[in-house]
Scaffold this motif. Structure first.
Motif, PDB file in Angstrom:
ATOM      1  N   LYS A  81       0.838  -1.202   0.000  1.00 29.51           N
ATOM      2  CA  LYS A  81       0.000   0.000   0.000  1.00 29.51           C
ATOM      3  C   LYS A  81       0.875   1.256   0.000  1.00 29.51           C
ATOM      4  O   LYS A  81       0.563   2.231  -0.691  1.00 29.51           O
ATOM      5  CB  LYS A  81      -0.930  -0.011   1.207  1.00 29.51           C
ATOM      6  CG  LYS A  81      -2.070  -1.012   1.081  1.00 29.51           C
ATOM      7  CD  LYS A  81      -2.997  -0.961   2.278  1.00 29.51           C
ATOM      8  CE  LYS A  81      -4.156  -1.941   2.110  1.00 29.51           C
ATOM      9  NZ  LYS A  81      -5.060  -1.932   3.288  1.00 29.51           N
ATOM     10  N   TYR A  82       1.961   1.223   0.771  1.00 28.86           N
ATOM     11  CA  TYR A  82       2.895   2.343   0.752  1.00 28.86           C
ATOM     12  C   TYR A  82       3.464   2.556  -0.649  1.00 28.86           C
ATOM     13  O   TYR A  82       3.470   3.673  -1.173  1.00 28.86           O
ATOM     14  CB  TYR A  82       4.042   2.090   1.733  1.00 28.86           C
ATOM     15  CG  TYR A  82       3.764   2.449   3.172  1.00 28.86           C
ATOM     16  CD1 TYR A  82       2.947   3.523   3.508  1.00 28.86           C
ATOM     17  CD2 TYR A  82       4.366   1.733   4.216  1.00 28.86           C
ATOM     18  CE1 TYR A  82       2.713   3.863   4.836  1.00 28.86           C
ATOM     19  CE2 TYR A  82       4.138   2.074   5.539  1.00 28.86           C
ATOM     20  CZ  TYR A  82       3.313   3.125   5.846  1.00 28.86           C
ATOM     21  OH  TYR A  82       3.096   3.464   7.159  1.00 28.86           O
ATOM     22  N   LEU A  83       3.941   1.484  -1.251  1.00 28.83           N
ATOM     23  CA  LEU A  83       4.533   1.588  -2.586  1.00 28.83           C
ATOM     24  C   LEU A  83       3.495   2.026  -3.610  1.00 28.83           C
ATOM     25  O   LEU A  83       3.777   2.867  -4.473  1.00 28.83           O
ATOM     26  CB  LEU A  83       5.141   0.248  -2.999  1.00 28.83           C
ATOM     27  CG  LEU A  83       6.452  -0.144  -2.301  1.00 28.83           C
ATOM     28  CD1 LEU A  83       6.850  -1.566  -2.663  1.00 28.83           C
ATOM     29  CD2 LEU A  83       7.577   0.821  -2.665  1.00 28.83           C
ATOM     30  N   GLY A  84       2.294   1.466  -3.502  1.00 30.01           N
ATOM     31  CA  GLY A  84       1.243   1.823  -4.459  1.00 30.01           C
ATOM     32  C   GLY A  84       0.897   3.296  -4.397  1.00 30.01           C
ATOM     33  O   GLY A  84       0.758   3.957  -5.443  1.00 30.01           O
ATOM     34  N   GLY A  85       0.759   3.843  -3.192  1.00 27.37           N
ATOM     35  CA  GLY A  85       0.426   5.253  -3.056  1.00 27.37           C
ATOM     36  C   GLY A  85       1.517   6.166  -3.566  1.00 27.37           C
ATOM     37  O   GLY A  85       1.250   7.157  -4.259  1.00 27.37           O
ATOM     38  N   ALA A  86       2.775   5.836  -3.264  1.00 19.47           N
ATOM     39  CA  ALA A  86       3.892   6.672  -3.706  1.00 19.47           C
ATOM     40  C   ALA A  86       4.084   6.606  -5.213  1.00 19.47           C
ATOM     41  O   ALA A  86       4.317   7.630  -5.867  1.00 19.47           O
ATOM     42  CB  ALA A  86       5.171   6.240  -2.991  1.00 19.47           C
ATOM     43  N   VAL A 149      11.274  12.836   3.733  1.00 13.20           N
ATOM     44  CA  VAL A 149       9.983  12.763   4.411  1.00 13.20           C
ATOM     45  C   VAL A 149       9.963  11.450   5.187  1.00 13.20           C
ATOM     46  O   VAL A 149      10.186  10.376   4.620  1.00 13.20           O
ATOM     47  CB  VAL A 149       8.808  12.814   3.424  1.00 13.20           C
ATOM     48  CG1 VAL A 149       7.477  12.703   4.176  1.00 13.20           C
ATOM     49  CG2 VAL A 149       8.842  14.097   2.607  1.00 13.20           C
ATOM     50  N   LEU A 150       9.716  11.535   6.485  1.00  5.12           N
ATOM     51  CA  LEU A 150       9.737  10.377   7.359  1.00  5.12           C
ATOM     52  C   LEU A 150       8.308  10.010   7.738  1.00  5.12           C
ATOM     53  O   LEU A 150       7.567  10.841   8.269  1.00  5.12           O
ATOM     54  CB  LEU A 150      10.551  10.674   8.611  1.00  5.12           C
ATOM     55  CG  LEU A 150      11.952  11.267   8.377  1.00  5.12           C
ATOM     56  CD1 LEU A 150      12.633  11.518   9.711  1.00  5.12           C
ATOM     57  CD2 LEU A 150      12.792  10.341   7.503  1.00  5.12           C
ATOM     58  N   VAL A 151       7.937   8.783   7.455  1.00  8.06           N
ATOM     59  CA  VAL A 151       6.608   8.298   7.820  1.00  8.06           C
ATOM     60  C   VAL A 151       6.685   7.717   9.229  1.00  8.06           C
ATOM     61  O   VAL A 151       7.475   6.808   9.490  1.00  8.06           O
ATOM     62  CB  VAL A 151       6.116   7.245   6.814  1.00  8.06           C
ATOM     63  CG1 VAL A 151       4.742   6.708   7.227  1.00  8.06           C
ATOM     64  CG2 VAL A 151       6.056   7.831   5.403  1.00  8.06           C
ATOM     65  N   SER A 164       2.242  11.448   9.734  1.00  6.77           N
ATOM     66  CA  SER A 164       1.739  10.367  10.584  1.00  6.77           C
ATOM     67  C   SER A 164       0.339  10.712  11.048  1.00  6.77           C
ATOM     68  O   SER A 164      -0.074  11.879  10.992  1.00  6.77           O
ATOM     69  CB  SER A 164       2.658  10.187  11.801  1.00  6.77           C
ATOM     70  OG  SER A 164       2.136   9.245  12.709  1.00  6.77           O
ATOM     71  N   VAL A 165      -0.394   9.710  11.492  1.00  9.03           N
ATOM     72  CA  VAL A 165      -1.581   9.995  12.289  1.00  9.03           C
ATOM     73  C   VAL A 165      -1.100  10.451  13.665  1.00  9.03           C
ATOM     74  O   VAL A 165       0.079  10.311  13.994  1.00  9.03           O
ATOM     75  CB  VAL A 165      -2.492   8.756  12.420  1.00  9.03           C
ATOM     76  CG1 VAL A 165      -2.954   8.265  11.059  1.00  9.03           C
ATOM     77  CG2 VAL A 165      -1.803   7.635  13.188  1.00  9.03           C
ATOM     78  N   ASP A 166      -2.006  10.985  14.454  1.00 17.92           N
ATOM     79  CA  ASP A 166      -1.667  11.336  15.837  1.00 17.92           C
ATOM     80  C   ASP A 166      -1.643  10.031  16.626  1.00 17.92           C
ATOM     81  O   ASP A 166      -2.678   9.568  17.119  1.00 17.92           O
ATOM     82  CB  ASP A 166      -2.707  12.304  16.391  1.00 17.92           C
ATOM     83  CG  ASP A 166      -2.335  12.844  17.773  1.00 17.92           C
ATOM     84  OD1 ASP A 166      -1.609  12.138  18.505  1.00 17.92           O
ATOM     85  OD2 ASP A 166      -2.783  13.950  18.128  1.00 17.92           O
ATOM     86  N   GLU A 294      -2.895   6.594   1.055  1.00 18.95           N
ATOM     87  CA  GLU A 294      -2.977   8.049   1.030  1.00 18.95           C
ATOM     88  C   GLU A 294      -1.827   8.695   1.799  1.00 18.95           C
ATOM     89  O   GLU A 294      -1.329   9.751   1.414  1.00 18.95           O
ATOM     90  CB  GLU A 294      -4.321   8.506   1.596  1.00 18.95           C
ATOM     91  CG  GLU A 294      -5.504   8.186   0.699  1.00 18.95           C
ATOM     92  CD  GLU A 294      -5.403   8.868  -0.659  1.00 18.95           C
ATOM     93  OE1 GLU A 294      -4.863   9.998  -0.723  1.00 18.95           O
ATOM     94  OE2 GLU A 294      -5.851   8.277  -1.656  1.00 18.95           O
ATOM     95  N   ILE A 295      -1.428   8.086   2.901  1.00 19.74           N
ATOM     96  CA  ILE A 295      -0.295   8.614   3.670  1.00 19.74           C
ATOM     97  C   ILE A 295       0.951   8.650   2.792  1.00 19.74           C
ATOM     98  O   ILE A 295       1.693   9.638   2.754  1.00 19.74           O
ATOM     99  CB  ILE A 295      -0.049   7.760   4.928  1.00 19.74           C
ATOM    100  CG1 ILE A 295      -1.169   7.971   5.949  1.00 19.74           C
ATOM    101  CG2 ILE A 295       1.314   8.080   5.554  1.00 19.74           C
ATOM    102  CD1 ILE A 295      -1.109   7.041   7.132  1.00 19.74           C
ATOM    103  N   SER A 296       1.189   7.565   2.069  1.00 22.34           N
ATOM    104  CA  SER A 296       2.372   7.484   1.220  1.00 22.34           C
ATOM    105  C   SER A 296       2.280   8.444   0.039  1.00 22.34           C
ATOM    106  O   SER A 296       3.271   9.059  -0.368  1.00 22.34           O
ATOM    107  CB  SER A 296       2.545   6.047   0.721  1.00 22.34           C
ATOM    108  OG  SER A 296       3.767   5.897   0.047  1.00 22.34           O
ATOM    109  N   SER A 297       1.079   8.575  -0.508  1.00 17.12           N
ATOM    110  CA  SER A 297       0.881   9.517  -1.606  1.00 17.12           C
ATOM    111  C   SER A 297       1.207  10.938  -1.169  1.00 17.12           C
ATOM    112  O   SER A 297       1.910  11.678  -1.872  1.00 17.12           O
ATOM    113  CB  SER A 297      -0.575   9.431  -2.096  1.00 17.12           C
ATOM    114  OG  SER A 297      -0.840  10.402  -3.090  1.00 17.12           O
TER     115      SER A 297
END
Length: 331
Positions: A81-86, A149-151, A164-166, A294-297
């Motif tokens: 999902k990370y790779l897909g969004g980015a 950018v650090l996730v 990140s989320v909170d 979405e986070i990765s995007s």
């Protein structure tokens, strides 16, 4: 709608020159910059800073640095999902990206990692899953030779953003919901935390500690290392002594629930992440749903903004409390 090419034609300059003016490059004469700015005003052109920066020869590749060393069978789902969004966002913005795994950097010094990135024409980094133990990679980021950018890592400087989320609030929210939905008068909670020395794990633990004080809970803490097996073993040993089990990941929540089933006892369990496997656990459980795609995007877009000259900042994305079940997975 005017384009950057329209501006270049009206000003009598190359497209790359317009890009340099927009991005405030120093090697443009005042006369040329004035012509370009007049053309921008006349055409009412709104510069797309991202596109302008990419049209210059200063842009390079963005490395997507993925940590696949986490011992959980859910890592493939999250990583994809990370790779897909980015990758989707990179295609939209016409950016070249290259996936790099943490294992490819093992044993390298700070200088060797930097040289490796430079040999790949890498100018920006999006890092997923970095912990405090990843000292060399953290040093590379802090030297600010790359826009990063650090996730899920709360480090910000002029060249580095985090997203990140909170984590603290999300952990409190899902645990509070689980406790109040069941028997809030019971006060013994087993908390199975995540990775030792992990940024995310520390924030989630802090959230649970705050909630324990607020609700006057008696809390036992054990480190599950995001492992389904370790969470199962912890629950087998300590689950019967507690009224609730709060896990810092869905995989650990699944392990805890399976242990309770084997013990033939019931305790409310909640997780964190919202992975699809949660729906197959056999029981409905509350969890924090993160939209990894979405986070990765957004992380990729933020890296491009940094490469265009923006300063680093902290991005907080919303989280959602859900109760996953099997039908959510097949519809």
């Amino acid at each position: 709608m005017a384009t950057i090419r329209d501006v270049a034609k009206l000003a009598g300059v190359a497209v790359s020159t317009v890009s340099k003016v927009i991005n405030h490059y120093p090697n443009v004469s005042a006369e040329t910059a004035e012509r370009v700015n007049r053309a921008i005003d006349e055409l009412q052109f709104t510069p797309n800073v991202v596109a302008a920066s990419l049209s210059s020869k200063q842009s390079g590749r963005i490395a997507l640095i993925i940590n696949t060393s986490i011992q959980t069978s859910a890592i493939d789902e999250v990583s994809m999902k990370y790779l897909g969004g980015a990758i989707a966002k990179a295609q939209e913005l016409h950016v070249d990206v290259v996936p790099i795994f943490f294992s490819m950097l093992e044993g390298k010094s700070e200088l060797e990692v930097e040289n490796y990135f430079q040999s790949q024409n890498v100018k920006g980094l999006v890092v997923y899953g970095m912990s405090k133990d990843d000292i060399v990679l953290q040093q590379v980021v802090e030297r600010e030779r790359f826009k990063s950018v650090l996730v899920d890592v709360p480090i910000v400087n002029d060249s580095t953003s985090c997203i990140s989320v909170d984590q603290l609030k999300a952990q409190k929210d899902v645990a509070r919901k689980t406790i109040t939905e069941n028997n809030p008068s019971c006060g013994k909670v087993l908390y199975i935390s995540g990775k030792h020395n992990g940024y995310v794990s520390e924030e989630r633990l802090q959230g649970m500690q705050e909630l324990a004080k607020e609700l006057n809970l008696e809390m036992s803490i054990y480190c599950g290392e995001f492992s389904e097996r370790q969470a199962r073993n912890i629950t087998l040993e300590h689950g019967s002594e507690h009224d609730f089990i709060v896990c810092a990941s869905d995989m650990m929540a699944i392990g805890a629930m399976r242990a309770l089933t084997d013990m033939d006892i019931f305790r409310p369990v909640c997780g964190f992440d919202g992975i699809s496997l949660m729906g197959y656990a056999g029981k409905q459980m509350n969890t924090v749903k993160q939209n990894f795609y979405e986070i990765s995007s957004e992380a990729l877009a933020e890296c491009v903004r940094l490469m265009s000259g923006s300063k680093g900042n902290k991005l907080v994305v919303p989280h959602e409390l859900v109760r996953l079940e099997y039908l959510d997975m097949i519809l």
